[in-house]
Motif scaffolding. Structure first.
Motif, PDB file in Angstrom:
ATOM      1  N   SER A   1      14.992  11.823   1.475  1.00  0.00           N
ATOM      2  CA  SER A   1      15.342  11.360   2.890  1.00  0.00           C
ATOM      3  C   SER A   1      14.676  12.108   3.769  1.00  0.00           C
ATOM      4  N   ASP A   2      14.080  13.320   3.534  1.00  0.00           N
ATOM      5  CA  ASP A   2      13.550  14.112   4.527  1.00  0.00           C
ATOM      6  C   ASP A   2      12.010  14.573   4.411  1.00  0.00           C
ATOM      7  N   ARG A   3      11.423  13.823   3.276  1.00  0.00           N
ATOM      8  CA  ARG A   3      10.228  14.407   2.716  1.00  0.00           C
ATOM      9  C   ARG A   3       9.402  13.402   2.038  1.00  0.00           C
ATOM     10  N   PHE A   4       8.170  13.153   2.293  1.00  0.00           N
ATOM     11  CA  PHE A   4       7.317  12.211   1.756  1.00  0.00           C
ATOM     12  C   PHE A   4       6.126  12.809   1.360  1.00  0.00           C
ATOM     13  N   HIS A   5       5.631  12.440  -0.016  1.00  0.00           N
ATOM     14  CA  HIS A   5       4.407  13.005  -0.474  1.00  0.00           C
ATOM     15  C   HIS A   5       3.552  11.895  -1.113  1.00  0.00           C
ATOM     16  N   LEU A   6       2.142  11.943  -0.284  1.00  0.00           N
ATOM     17  CA  LEU A   6       1.280  10.666  -0.648  1.00  0.00           C
ATOM     18  C   LEU A   6       0.002  11.233  -1.296  1.00  0.00           C
ATOM     19  N   SER A   7      -0.621  10.289  -1.843  1.00  0.00           N
ATOM     20  CA  SER A   7      -1.760  10.486  -2.471  1.00  0.00           C
ATOM     21  C   SER A   7      -2.978  10.169  -1.582  1.00  0.00           C
ATOM     22  N   ILE A   8      -3.914  11.166  -0.825  1.00  0.00           N
ATOM     23  CA  ILE A   8      -4.623  10.852   0.218  1.00  0.00           C
ATOM     24  C   ILE A   8      -5.932  10.174  -0.516  1.00  0.00           C
ATOM     25  N   GLY A   9      -6.148  10.199  -1.566  1.00  0.00           N
ATOM     26  CA  GLY A   9      -7.303   9.688  -2.350  1.00  0.00           C
ATOM     27  C   GLY A   9      -6.877   7.956  -2.473  1.00  0.00           C
ATOM     28  N   LYS A  10      -5.692   7.939  -2.975  1.00  0.00           N
ATOM     29  CA  LYS A  10      -5.423   6.458  -2.607  1.00  0.00           C
ATOM     30  C   LYS A  10      -5.135   5.663  -1.343  1.00  0.00           C
ATOM     31  N   LEU A  11      -4.696   6.499  -0.439  1.00  0.00           N
ATOM     32  CA  LEU A  11      -4.933   5.869   0.818  1.00  0.00           C
ATOM     33  C   LEU A  11      -6.153   5.539   1.617  1.00  0.00           C
ATOM     34  N   ARG A  12      -7.162   6.448   1.204  1.00  0.00           N
ATOM     35  CA  ARG A  12      -8.553   6.117   1.557  1.00  0.00           C
ATOM     36  C   ARG A  12      -9.024   4.792   0.939  1.00  0.00           C
ATOM     37  N   THR A  13      -8.702   4.229  -0.105  1.00  0.00           N
ATOM     38  CA  THR A  13      -9.083   2.981  -0.527  1.00  0.00           C
ATOM     39  C   THR A  13      -8.706   1.906   0.082  1.00  0.00           C
ATOM     40  N   TYR A  14      -7.776   1.917   1.194  1.00  0.00           N
ATOM     41  CA  TYR A  14      -7.394   0.954   2.122  1.00  0.00           C
ATOM     42  C   TYR A  14      -8.225   1.137   3.504  1.00  0.00           C
ATOM     43  N   GLY A  15      -8.318  -0.348   4.134  1.00  0.00           N
ATOM     44  CA  GLY A  15      -8.794  -0.270   5.256  1.00  0.00           C
ATOM     45  C   GLY A  15      -8.109   0.455   6.327  1.00  0.00           C
ATOM     46  N   LEU A  16      -8.750   0.762   7.404  1.00  0.00           N
ATOM     47  CA  LEU A  16      -8.015   1.661   8.621  1.00  0.00           C
ATOM     48  C   LEU A  16      -6.931   1.007   8.967  1.00  0.00           C
ATOM     49  N   PRO A  17      -6.737  -0.385   9.170  1.00  0.00           N
ATOM     50  CA  PRO A  17      -5.873  -0.890   9.813  1.00  0.00           C
ATOM     51  C   PRO A  17      -4.527  -0.800   8.956  1.00  0.00           C
ATOM     52  N   LEU A  18      -4.690  -0.738   7.602  1.00  0.00           N
ATOM     53  CA  LEU A  18      -3.541  -0.610   6.512  1.00  0.00           C
ATOM     54  C   LEU A  18      -3.127   0.907   6.618  1.00  0.00           C
ATOM     55  N   GLN A  19      -4.143   1.696   6.707  1.00  0.00           N
ATOM     56  CA  GLN A  19      -3.829   3.263   6.572  1.00  0.00           C
ATOM     57  C   GLN A  19      -2.797   3.447   7.990  1.00  0.00           C
TER      58      GLN A  19
ATOM     59  N   ALA B   1       0.892  -1.339  -0.056  1.00  0.00           N
ATOM     60  CA  ALA B   1      -0.075   0.037  -0.092  1.00  0.00           C
ATOM     61  C   ALA B   1       0.836   1.210   0.074  1.00  0.00           C
ATOM     62  N   LEU B   2       2.002   1.166   0.698  1.00  0.00           N
ATOM     63  CA  LEU B   2       2.721   2.370   0.902  1.00  0.00           C
ATOM     64  C   LEU B   2       3.497   2.764  -0.507  1.00  0.00           C
ATOM     65  N   ARG B   3       3.857   1.590  -1.585  1.00  0.00           N
ATOM     66  CA  ARG B   3       4.293   1.895  -2.561  1.00  0.00           C
ATOM     67  C   ARG B   3       3.101   2.477  -3.686  1.00  0.00           C
ATOM     68  N   ASP B   4       2.012   2.175  -3.224  1.00  0.00           N
ATOM     69  CA  ASP B   4       0.820   2.630  -4.004  1.00  0.00           C
ATOM     70  C   ASP B   4       0.443   4.011  -4.022  1.00  0.00           C
ATOM     71  N   VAL B   5       0.590   4.427  -2.485  1.00  0.00           N
ATOM     72  CA  VAL B   5       0.221   5.886  -2.173  1.00  0.00           C
ATOM     73  C   VAL B   5       1.202   6.817  -2.346  1.00  0.00           C
ATOM     74  N   CYS B   6       2.592   6.346  -2.538  1.00  0.00           N
ATOM     75  CA  CYS B   6       3.665   7.178  -2.562  1.00  0.00           C
ATOM     76  C   CYS B   6       3.604   8.109  -3.839  1.00  0.00           C
ATOM     77  N   ILE B   7       3.688   9.216  -4.052  1.00  0.00           N
ATOM     78  CA  ILE B   7       3.991  10.240  -5.243  1.00  0.00           C
ATOM     79  C   ILE B   7       5.332  10.285  -5.335  1.00  0.00           C
ATOM     80  N   THR B   8       6.089  10.896  -4.227  1.00  0.00           N
ATOM     81  CA  THR B   8       7.499  11.369  -4.219  1.00  0.00           C
ATOM     82  C   THR B   8       8.050  11.015  -2.784  1.00  0.00           C
TER      83      THR B   8
END
Length: 454
Positions: A252-270, A242-249
């Protein structure tokens, strides 16, 4: 063969703890558990190369006597002996760690160093089934994750090998009986009889009551630990995907994720994705970081308001901007501005990380692109720049214009990207194109250049 030996052997085989010919380091304090462990694997499990490790933490007056006792036992039985006089109090003063944490880190660092020096594949620890019950109860009382509730794992990676706990299959009472049967005379730690510590109160008062209700309590907790550990291992594997799926960029000190994709996963995986991001960014996860922070992050990412910030320990900030989530260690500043002049074929690397490829004539791009725009000679030279106050772009139907700011809002461009997003203007300063977002109406003349946005 005794029931004790059968249990320990079967547990070792079940979890693939040791193999014939392995060099095994055994942590020995001199108490019943560790002394029985050393005796068992030196005398009752053949084919292993056993060595003892003792550490004097310098926290008890009798610690020197414990060290002398273990050394003498090893000399008598011709067992290689390793010893470290540790300065746990000094570490506590330097790091601010509690006594248990500081002692464990000093001890584990020494174990890892010895494994490298001796070539040992395994380090053994004498924790037993009652320790497992105590640990699970203690963690549940304090509040813990599924991983924590699973308790002590029988095998885990450690250094260049693994750490194993063969006695999780037997109780404290069974270990005491083994010591008596084998004529062992272990050392006793008087602090274990004190009710000053929560773990001791659980061990001395709570667990005996539970065993009255269920004499096989340790077996029930063993099954609980194993099943929960298996569930957690599977969930963590899924969280990695899931992390690989939601990661945009990420850097070492910054992480950019897609909130829309994160929401497609159940809360335990979030939750686990958030944990993985925090583990990735923090060199050492602060002890002050708790499950409350994870809940606050998830609340920020799912709230109705499209933007907001959350400040975590050690200056880590979580920023929500529409459907983009950013984890970064310092609030990013706006661009100071940029301007490029274009009057010929060229390739421009833009501050937003994209490319603008300018080619003569009307061409078809030779690779996938984000957007393209055709311009006539009358528009040249072009200017590529970031936005300015009052910028507007003409609407396609010719009925007025729209502010660039409103285009960004309409297209849900994250706040942090707006000051770097390119704007293309004609020679007269009018906005022609916002790459990837909107184009002004064409004047109908032939294309002198093709602008391709990658």
């Amino acid at each position: 063969m005794s029931d004790f030996r059968l249990k320990v052997r079967a547990y070792c085989e079940k979890h693939d703890m040791v193999s014939k010919g392995d060099k095994v380091l055994i942590g020995v304090s001199g108490g019943p558990d560790s002394l029985a462990l050393l005796h068992f694997f030196n005398e009752r499990m053949h084919g292993l190369k056993v060595e003892a490790v003792h550490m004097d933490h310098g926290l008890r007056e009798s610690s020197a006597e414990d060290a002398a006792y273990v050394k003498a036992y090893c000399q008598l039985h011709q067992i290689p002996f390793h010893f470290l006089q540790a300065d746990v109090k000094g570490r506590m003063e330097q790091t601010g760690e509690g006594v248990q944490e500081a002692a464990r880190k000093v001890r584990y660092a020494y174990f890892e160093k010895l494994m490298t020096e001796t070539g040992a594949a395994v380090i053994m620890i004498g924790q037993h089934a009652d320790d497992q019950v105590e640990t699970i109860l203690f963690r549940l009382m304090r509040g813990t994750s599924i991983r924590g509730a699973a308790g002590i794992q029988p095998v885990r990676s450690f250094g260049e090998g693994k750490m194993v706990r063969p006695f999780l299959s037997v109780t404290k009472s069974e270990i005491e009986q083994y010591c008596e049967r084998e004529g062992l005379e272990p050392r006793r730690d008087p602090t274990n009889e004190s009710d000053a510590y929560t773990r001791n109160r659980l061990r001395r008062h709570v667990i005996p009551l539970l065993k009255k209700e269920n004499p096989l309590l340790h077996e029930a907790f063993e099954r609980f630990s194993e099943e929960l550990g298996e569930d957690n291992a599977w969930l963590e594997q899924e969280a990695e995907k899931a992390l690989r799926d939601v990661c945009i960029t990420k850097t070492s000190d910054r992480f950019h994720l897609s909130i829309g994709k994160l929401r497609t996963y159940g809360l335990p995986l979030q939750r686990r994705v958030i944990h993985l991001i925090l583990n990735y960014l923090y060199a050492k996860v602060p002890t002050s970081l708790s499950s409350a922070h994870t809940r606050a992050i998830l609340d920020l990412l799912k709230q109705a308001h499209p933007s907001g910030d959350l400040h975590l320990p050690e200056s880590l900030t979580v920023t929500r901007s529409y459907e983009d989530g950013y984890f970064h260690f310092q609030r990013e500043t706006h661009s100071s501005g940029y301007t490029y002049s274009i009057d010929k074929e060229q390739l421009v690397k833009l501050p937003d990380g994209h490319l603008l490829d300018v080619r003569a004539g009307k061409v078809v791009p030779d690779k996938p692109y984000l957007d393209l725009y055709y311009v006539s000679e009358s528009f040249m030279p072009l200017t590529v720049r970031n936005r300015r106050e009052g910028d507007k772009i003409r609407l396609p139907d010719g009925k007025g214009s729209k502010k660039i700011k409103d285009v960004f809002i309409e297209k849900k461009v994250p706040l942090k990207q707006r000051d770097d997003h390119p704007i293309v203007t004609a020679a007269d300063g009018k906005v022609l194109w916002i790459p990837g977002l909107r184009k002004a109406p064409s004047d109908g003349k032939s294309a002198a250049y093709t602008l391709i946005y990658y």
